[in-house]
Design an enzyme around this catalytic site. Structure first.
Site, PDB file in Angstrom:
ATOM      1  N   ARG A  89      -9.247   0.907   9.753  1.00  0.00           N
ATOM      2  CA  ARG A  89      -8.715  -0.443   9.887  1.00  0.00           C
ATOM      3  C   ARG A  89      -9.672  -1.354  10.634  1.00  0.00           C
ATOM      4  NH1 ARG A  89      -3.063   0.282   9.471  1.00  0.00           N
ATOM      5  NH2 ARG A  89      -1.927  -1.667   9.536  1.00  0.00           N
ATOM      6  N   ARG A 100       0.219  -9.113  13.405  1.00  0.00           N
ATOM      7  CA  ARG A 100      -0.382  -8.149  12.460  1.00  0.00           C
ATOM      8  C   ARG A 100      -1.293  -8.850  11.462  1.00  0.00           C
ATOM      9  NH1 ARG A 100       4.757  -5.520  10.109  1.00  0.00           N
ATOM     10  NH2 ARG A 100       3.345  -4.251   8.854  1.00  0.00           N
ATOM     11  N   LYS A 124       0.834  -1.214   0.000  1.00  0.00           N
ATOM     12  CA  LYS A 124       0.000   0.000   0.000  1.00  0.00           C
ATOM     13  C   LYS A 124       0.865   1.259   0.000  1.00  0.00           C
ATOM     14  CE  LYS A 124      -1.922  -1.163   3.907  1.00  0.00           C
ATOM     15  NZ  LYS A 124      -1.232  -2.444   4.156  1.00  0.00           N
ATOM     16  N   ARG A 130      11.878  -2.291  10.431  1.00  0.00           N
ATOM     17  CA  ARG A 130      10.810  -1.797  11.316  1.00  0.00           C
ATOM     18  C   ARG A 130      10.619  -2.764  12.469  1.00  0.00           C
ATOM     19  NH1 ARG A 130       5.586   0.101   7.869  1.00  0.00           N
ATOM     20  NH2 ARG A 130       4.520  -1.193   9.411  1.00  0.00           N
ATOM     21  N   ARG A 184      11.822  -5.959   3.914  1.00  0.00           N
ATOM     22  CA  ARG A 184      11.673  -4.496   3.882  1.00  0.00           C
ATOM     23  C   ARG A 184      12.760  -3.812   4.715  1.00  0.00           C
ATOM     24  NH1 ARG A 184       5.994  -1.931   5.100  1.00  0.00           N
ATOM     25  NH2 ARG A 184       6.141  -3.162   6.998  1.00  0.00           N
TER      26      ARG A 184
HETATM   27  P1  AP5 Z   1       4.968  -1.508   1.631  1.00  0.00           P
HETATM   28  O1  AP5 Z   1       4.570  -0.632   0.488  1.00  0.00           O
HETATM   29  O2  AP5 Z   1       5.806  -0.942   2.718  1.00  0.00           O
HETATM   30  O3  AP5 Z   1       3.683  -2.279   2.216  1.00  0.00           O
HETATM   31  P2  AP5 Z   1       2.446  -1.750   3.064  1.00  0.00           P
HETATM   32  O4  AP5 Z   1       1.224  -2.441   2.543  1.00  0.00           O
HETATM   33  O5  AP5 Z   1       2.414  -0.252   3.113  1.00  0.00           O
HETATM   34  O6  AP5 Z   1       2.838  -2.371   4.450  1.00  0.00           O
HETATM   35  P3  AP5 Z   1       2.796  -1.800   5.927  1.00  0.00           P
HETATM   36  O7  AP5 Z   1       3.494  -2.824   6.746  1.00  0.00           O
HETATM   37  O8  AP5 Z   1       3.306  -0.404   6.011  1.00  0.00           O
HETATM   38  O9  AP5 Z   1       1.305  -1.811   6.215  1.00  0.00           O
HETATM   39  P4  AP5 Z   1       0.699  -1.912   7.574  1.00  0.00           P
HETATM   40  O10 AP5 Z   1      -0.713  -1.731   7.171  1.00  0.00           O
HETATM   41  O11 AP5 Z   1       0.978  -3.102   8.393  1.00  0.00           O
HETATM   42  O12 AP5 Z   1       1.452  -0.765   8.396  1.00  0.00           O
HETATM   43  P5  AP5 Z   1       1.000   0.643   8.940  1.00  0.00           P
HETATM   44  O13 AP5 Z   1       2.167   1.514   8.892  1.00  0.00           O
HETATM   45  O14 AP5 Z   1      -0.276   1.101   8.319  1.00  0.00           O
HETATM   46  O15 AP5 Z   1       5.728  -2.790   0.984  1.00  0.00           O
HETATM   47  C1  AP5 Z   1       6.272  -3.805   1.805  1.00  0.00           C
HETATM   48  C2  AP5 Z   1       7.635  -4.242   1.210  1.00  0.00           C
HETATM   49  O16 AP5 Z   1       7.431  -4.839  -0.079  1.00  0.00           O
HETATM   50  C3  AP5 Z   1       8.631  -3.084   0.976  1.00  0.00           C
HETATM   51  O17 AP5 Z   1       9.921  -3.537   1.249  1.00  0.00           O
HETATM   52  C4  AP5 Z   1       8.476  -2.761  -0.527  1.00  0.00           C
HETATM   53  O18 AP5 Z   1       9.668  -2.231  -1.078  1.00  0.00           O
HETATM   54  C5  AP5 Z   1       8.137  -4.135  -1.103  1.00  0.00           C
HETATM   55  N1  AP5 Z   1       7.226  -4.048  -2.252  1.00  0.00           N
HETATM   56  C6  AP5 Z   1       6.119  -3.250  -2.344  1.00  0.00           C
HETATM   57  N2  AP5 Z   1       5.514  -3.459  -3.536  1.00  0.00           N
HETATM   58  C7  AP5 Z   1       6.225  -4.427  -4.172  1.00  0.00           C
HETATM   59  C8  AP5 Z   1       6.100  -5.103  -5.425  1.00  0.00           C
HETATM   60  N3  AP5 Z   1       5.090  -4.807  -6.259  1.00  0.00           N
HETATM   61  N4  AP5 Z   1       6.993  -6.046  -5.758  1.00  0.00           N
HETATM   62  C9  AP5 Z   1       8.003  -6.361  -4.911  1.00  0.00           C
HETATM   63  N5  AP5 Z   1       8.217  -5.767  -3.715  1.00  0.00           N
HETATM   64  C10 AP5 Z   1       7.330  -4.811  -3.350  1.00  0.00           C
HETATM   65  O19 AP5 Z   1       0.614   0.288  10.462  1.00  0.00           O
HETATM   66  C11 AP5 Z   1       1.586  -0.129  11.385  1.00  0.00           C
HETATM   67  C12 AP5 Z   1       0.936  -0.304  12.756  1.00  0.00           C
HETATM   68  O20 AP5 Z   1       0.398   0.956  13.207  1.00  0.00           O
HETATM   69  C13 AP5 Z   1      -0.242  -1.267  12.851  1.00  0.00           C
HETATM   70  O21 AP5 Z   1       0.183  -2.599  13.004  1.00  0.00           O
HETATM   71  C14 AP5 Z   1      -0.957  -0.728  14.113  1.00  0.00           C
HETATM   72  O22 AP5 Z   1      -0.288  -1.111  15.285  1.00  0.00           O
HETATM   73  C15 AP5 Z   1      -0.794   0.770  13.960  1.00  0.00           C
HETATM   74  N6  AP5 Z   1      -1.902   1.392  13.227  1.00  0.00           N
HETATM   75  C16 AP5 Z   1      -1.789   2.152  12.101  1.00  0.00           C
HETATM   76  N7  AP5 Z   1      -2.985   2.580  11.700  1.00  0.00           N
HETATM   77  C17 AP5 Z   1      -3.890   2.071  12.578  1.00  0.00           C
HETATM   78  C18 AP5 Z   1      -5.306   2.142  12.676  1.00  0.00           C
HETATM   79  N8  AP5 Z   1      -6.032   2.827  11.774  1.00  0.00           N
HETATM   80  N9  AP5 Z   1      -5.917   1.475  13.691  1.00  0.00           N
HETATM   81  C19 AP5 Z   1      -5.212   0.792  14.591  1.00  0.00           C
HETATM   82  N10 AP5 Z   1      -3.865   0.676  14.562  1.00  0.00           N
HETATM   83  C20 AP5 Z   1      -3.205   1.312  13.562  1.00  0.00           C
END
Ligand code: AP5
Length: 249
Positions: free
Chosen positions: A121, A204, A42, A193, A160
């Protein structure tokens, strides 16, 4: 068209920040939500859409990660507690997340549109967002739901690397930095991370299945869901996304 966008300072730091940048964009404005399991890509797609469509990328995860840099005086008990949930891979309580989004309402009113990544979420968060937007007379254009088999997602997460300074995201095999473990943009050492450790990844994924996956149904019923395959290179996925958006009535 001149629009307000790009400057994420207000989103990352909250209402104390007042400056906003103006920049022209060819398309939009779009008001979008990105759904999909942790690590599906994402953030990578949001970065591409931000660069090319000019839509501001608003990630609740980034807000929590940015909170790590706050001084002890600035770190409220709720934010400190949120960081503990995040480290373990658990979802932060809805009340904390909603308070944080309400403080940043101006970003949702931005005439340049927005790209919400990681929020909502849970169904209660989605219902609250629907209410917030309704009260501002704003509407979502679409909810992009990125899909991919779980084994491939885990491979993305475990390779990552992120830049703690400028937040750029790399991958050891699919998007390696030019110099191993060093950020291409700002030269800072890259980091893993805290929630990308295997134990947190498991938590997660479970939280996603239980709380976030039901959002697809919520948005399908509202006629907003657009499913996009997240397999392939980032550029292919981006093209698929834009095509899906353009094909919407
Ligand atoms: P990346 O683009 O980083 O993936 P992502 O889907 O953004 O993954 P996240 O881990 O950031 O999502 P998340 O939803 O768990 O984390 P968030 O920060 O929202 O890609 C991943 C890897 O793959 C990278 O290395 C990239 O280079 C590679 N890649 C990407 N596309 C590719 C492709 N096409 N081909 C090959 N490689 C590729 O949340 C973190 C934490 O915050 C949560 O666990 C929770 O504790 C808290 N939190 C955040 N928001 C909330 C909420 N609304 N409610 C409750 N808790 C929350």
């Amino acid at each position: 068209m001149a629009i307000i966008q790009r400057n994420q300072a207000h989103w990352l730091k909250g209402p104390a920040v007042t400056r906003q940048d103006l920049r022209a964009t060819a398309r939009g404005p779009y008001r979008l939500v990105l759904l999909g399991a942790p690590g599906v890509g994402k953030g990578t797609q949001a970065e591409l859409m931000n660069e090319r469509l000019g839509v501001c990328h608003l990630s609740t995860g980034d807000v929590f990660r940015a909170a790590k840099d706050l001084s002890a005086a600035e770190l409220t008990p709720a934010l400190q507690e949120a960081l503990d949930y995040m480290r373990r891979g658990e979802l932060v309580p809805d009340s904390t997340v909603l308070a944080l989004v309400r403080e940043r309402m101006r970003c949702l009113r931005c005439p340049g549109g927005f790209l919400l990544d990681g929020f909502p979420r849970t169904v209660p968060q989605a219902e609250a967002l629907t209410e917030l937007l309704r009260s501002e007379r704003l509407q979502l254009d679409a909810v992009l739901d990125y899909e991919m088999p779980i084994e491939q997602i885990v491979a993305r997460l475990s390779g990552r690397r992120t830049c703690p300074n400028c937040r750029a995201v790399f991958h050891v095999t699919t998007r390696p930095p030019k110099v191993a473990e060093v950020c291409d943009n700002c030269g800072s050492p890259l980091a893993i991370r805290e929630d990308d450790r295997p134990a947190s990844i498991r938590v997660r994924m479970a939280a996603y299945e239980k709380s976030t996956a039901p959002l697809s149904e919520y948005y399908r019923k509202l006629g907003l869901l657009v499913q996009v395959s997240a397999e392939g290179a980032p550029e292919e996925i981006y093209q698929r996304t834009v095509q899906a958006l353009e094909e919407r009535p």
